[in-house]
Design an enzyme around this catalytic site. Structure first.
Site, PDB file in Angstrom:
ATOM      1  N   ASP A 112     -65.570 -10.900 -35.845  1.00 56.29           N
ATOM      2  CA  ASP A 112     -66.865 -10.360 -35.421  1.00 56.29           C
ATOM      3  C   ASP A 112     -67.181 -10.494 -33.935  1.00 56.29           C
ATOM      4  O   ASP A 112     -68.333 -10.712 -33.574  1.00 56.29           O
ATOM      5  CB  ASP A 112     -67.974 -11.031 -36.246  1.00 56.29           C
ATOM      6  CG  ASP A 112     -67.737 -10.898 -37.737  1.00 56.29           C
ATOM      7  OD1 ASP A 112     -67.837  -9.782 -38.245  1.00 56.29           O
ATOM      8  OD2 ASP A 112     -67.419 -11.915 -38.380  1.00 56.29           O
ATOM      9  N   GLU A 146     -67.078  -3.346 -49.335  1.00 56.58           N
ATOM     10  CA  GLU A 146     -66.336  -3.772 -48.136  1.00 56.58           C
ATOM     11  C   GLU A 146     -65.312  -4.833 -48.513  1.00 56.58           C
ATOM     12  O   GLU A 146     -65.632  -5.813 -49.171  1.00 56.58           O
ATOM     13  CB  GLU A 146     -67.320  -4.340 -47.101  1.00 56.58           C
ATOM     14  CG  GLU A 146     -66.648  -4.848 -45.827  1.00 56.58           C
ATOM     15  CD  GLU A 146     -67.641  -5.448 -44.817  1.00 56.58           C
ATOM     16  OE1 GLU A 146     -68.798  -5.712 -45.181  1.00 56.58           O
ATOM     17  OE2 GLU A 146     -67.225  -5.652 -43.659  1.00 56.58           O
ATOM     18  N   LYS A 158     -62.126  -7.670 -47.498  1.00 53.04           N
ATOM     19  CA  LYS A 158     -61.831  -8.642 -46.438  1.00 53.04           C
ATOM     20  C   LYS A 158     -60.523  -9.346 -46.750  1.00 53.04           C
ATOM     21  O   LYS A 158     -60.153  -9.469 -47.923  1.00 53.04           O
ATOM     22  CB  LYS A 158     -62.970  -9.657 -46.344  1.00 53.04           C
ATOM     23  CG  LYS A 158     -62.915 -10.508 -45.080  1.00 53.04           C
ATOM     24  CD  LYS A 158     -64.239 -11.183 -44.780  1.00 53.04           C
ATOM     25  CE  LYS A 158     -64.114 -12.013 -43.514  1.00 53.04           C
ATOM     26  NZ  LYS A 158     -65.372 -12.621 -43.110  1.00 53.04           N
ATOM     27  N   HIS A 215     -61.107  -7.070 -40.665  1.00 54.57           N
ATOM     28  CA  HIS A 215     -60.765  -7.630 -41.969  1.00 54.57           C
ATOM     29  C   HIS A 215     -59.340  -7.347 -42.434  1.00 54.57           C
ATOM     30  O   HIS A 215     -59.077  -7.258 -43.633  1.00 54.57           O
ATOM     31  CB  HIS A 215     -61.736  -7.108 -43.021  1.00 54.57           C
ATOM     32  CG  HIS A 215     -63.119  -7.657 -42.875  1.00 54.57           C
ATOM     33  ND1 HIS A 215     -64.111  -7.459 -43.789  1.00 54.57           N
ATOM     34  CD2 HIS A 215     -63.667  -8.425 -41.908  1.00 54.57           C
ATOM     35  CE1 HIS A 215     -65.222  -8.063 -43.399  1.00 54.57           C
ATOM     36  NE2 HIS A 215     -64.979  -8.652 -42.253  1.00 54.57           N
TER      37      HIS A 215
HETATM   38  C1  RNT Z   1     -68.337 -10.280 -42.995  1.00 55.39           C
HETATM   39  C2  RNT Z   1     -68.568  -8.838 -43.218  1.00 55.39           C
HETATM   40  C3  RNT Z   1     -69.994  -8.417 -43.399  1.00 55.39           C
HETATM   41  C4  RNT Z   1     -70.970  -9.178 -42.539  1.00 55.39           C
HETATM   42  C5  RNT Z   1     -72.371  -8.615 -42.515  1.00 55.39           C
HETATM   43  C6  RNT Z   1     -73.352  -9.597 -41.944  1.00 55.39           C
HETATM   44  O1  RNT Z   1     -67.063 -10.593 -42.659  1.00 55.39           O
HETATM   45  O2  RNT Z   1     -67.990  -8.112 -42.176  1.00 55.39           O
HETATM   46  O3  RNT Z   1     -70.112  -7.052 -43.219  1.00 55.39           O
HETATM   47  O4  RNT Z   1     -70.525  -9.289 -41.220  1.00 55.39           O
HETATM   48  O5  RNT Z   1     -72.735  -8.197 -43.752  1.00 55.39           O
HETATM   49 ZN    ZN Z   2     -68.427  -6.085 -41.904  1.00 54.37          ZN
END
Ligand code: RNT
Ligand code: ZN
Length: 418
Positions: free
Chosen positions: A294, A222, A224, A260
């Protein structure tokens, strides 16, 4: 009316409402356990702040503090959301019985046995996440740390999590999406941008050298753009995560979290680009608001557009792994959870109720006038009646009927928590 009239109206547009509901109830959506306790988990001091560039704000009473409280809350949520739910766990939710504590580099499958039982009893699959934040070994970097001891600790954590993901997949007979996200980065202008990225890459290579069956365990990377306290530089940037997953096809897949990216960059527009090159991708559905990535998911334009892209790109057959990711501590946490899940279900239903072939041919014949008008008309098509019918058929409360149940739970259970 109302469903039968709605069905007929949609049918006149060339849309089969029965088919839409049938598809929707089989699309797995991963429900993140971390909305219930403000991303605290069970393995560190709950009074220490959340780290890694993420934050929960608010101190609404009733946060879950134990496995029993969290699962009781999750059960309440499960009673109020239609659709095919998967659970999504973080490694920090390991359960240590009678002094059987293990640090994150030493986690074993037995620390998740209770979660497996919980999922089995409810017929749920389970996704997993190593937890590279809120821990004394964040220096503050983890997988990209120049300190070899620190880096090794976190690599071992990642490997342990691969083994736990295999265990979840095998026990529950369901693919386990294992997402790797670290908050590694710097608050201010770094002197070396390359070093941390090279180390992150090497760490990922080591984690993925652990044996796993890629048809059962899908590691994701993932990306960001920035986090609070790490505004200047993020090691796992978009290019890094995409580059890594492209270079490691068959071992991992990219994950996009729509909180993100820069605010005018939309994940709805990125899905088709990625699916042109990757057979599978993963998503975290959330709602970015200014600096926060979030907020609770709503039935808003971008959530609908993401859902339309998932449907139009054929993502509902498993190509797109869908998970939710938000946390709000300023309102009733169960209501936040339910609102987000139901909003995404609504968005997917809305997307499945589009006459996609008609819209596509309007684009291909260059009739952009009709395309705009029809897309606008579809916003006020009798969607709500189909949604209500879907909830009823799924044996779940319709809109307007579920909040009183949460208020009751708040009164009898949540308000009693210290
Ligand atoms: C944080 C990421 C990640 C978290 C979780 C808790 O910016 O989005 O995925 O939110 O792993
Ligand atoms: Zn996330």
């Amino acid at each position: 009316m109302s469903y039968l009239e709605a069905k007929e109206k949609y049918s006149n547009l060339g849309v089969d409402t029965e088919n839409a509901m049938e598809i929707l109830k089989n699309i797995p959506i991963s429900l993140h356990c971390w909305q219930g306790d403000d991303v605290r988990g069970f393995d560190t001091d709950p009074d220490k702040p959340l780290t890694g560039g993420i934050q929960t704000t608010g101190n609404y009473p009733g946060r879950a503090r134990t496995f029993e409280e969290l699962t009781s809350d999750i059960d309440t949520v499960l009673g109020l959301i239609p659709g095919k739910v998967k659970l999504n766990l973080h490694a920090s939710y390991a359960i240590f019985e009678k002094g059987d504590f293990a640090d994150r580099d030493r986690l074993e499958t037995r620390h998740f046995k209770k979660w497996v039982d919980f999922c089995k009893e409810r017929g749920l699959g389970c996704d997993f996440n190593p937890t590279f934040f809120s821990h004394p070994k964040c220096d503050p970097l983890t997988l990209s740390s120049p300190n070899e001891k620190t880096r090794k600790f976190w690599i071992d954590h990642g490997k342990a999590c691969i083994r736990i993901s295999s265990y979840l997949a095998n026990e529950l007979n369901c693919e386990c999406i294992m997402n790797i996200w670290t908050g590694d980065g710097f608050k201010d202008i770094p002197a070396d941008r390359m070093g941390p990225r090279q180390r992150y890459r090497e760490s990922l290579d080591e984690i993925l050298s652990e044996t796993y069956d890629f048809s059962k365990v899908k590691p994701c990377v993932e990306s960001k753009v920035f986090g609070i306290g790490v505004e200047a530089y993020t090691v796992g940037s978009a290019e890094f995560a995409l580059g890594y997953s492209a270079a490691n096809r068959g071992k991992c897949i990219p994950l996009m979290d729509n909180g993100h990216y820069h605010p005018t960059e939309l994940v709805s527009d990125k899905i088709s680009s990625l699916l042109t090159f990757f057979p599978e991708i993963a998503l975290h559905i959330t709602r970015g608001v200014r600096w926060d990535s979030d907020h609770v998911v709503l039935f808003d334009d971008e959530t609908r557009e993401i859902a339309r892209e998932i449907v139009r790109c054929g993502g509902v057959d498993g190509k797109v792994k869908i998970a939710l990711d938000y946390f709000d501590a300023s309102i009733n946490r169960i209501s936040a959870w339910v609102t987000g899940y139901r909003s995404l279900q609504k968005a997917l239903l809305f997307a499945l109720l589009q006459p996609n072939n008609t819209l596509q041919s309007l684009q291909n014949t260059g009739d952009f006038t009709t395309l705009m008008v029809l897309q606008e008309d579809l916003r006020s098509a009798p969607f709500g009646d189909v949604w209500e019918e879907y909830c009823i058929r799924q044996n779940k409360p319709a809109d307007g009927m579920w909040l009183p149940k949460i208020k009751k739970y708040e009164e009898t259970v949540l308000s009693k928590r210290g």
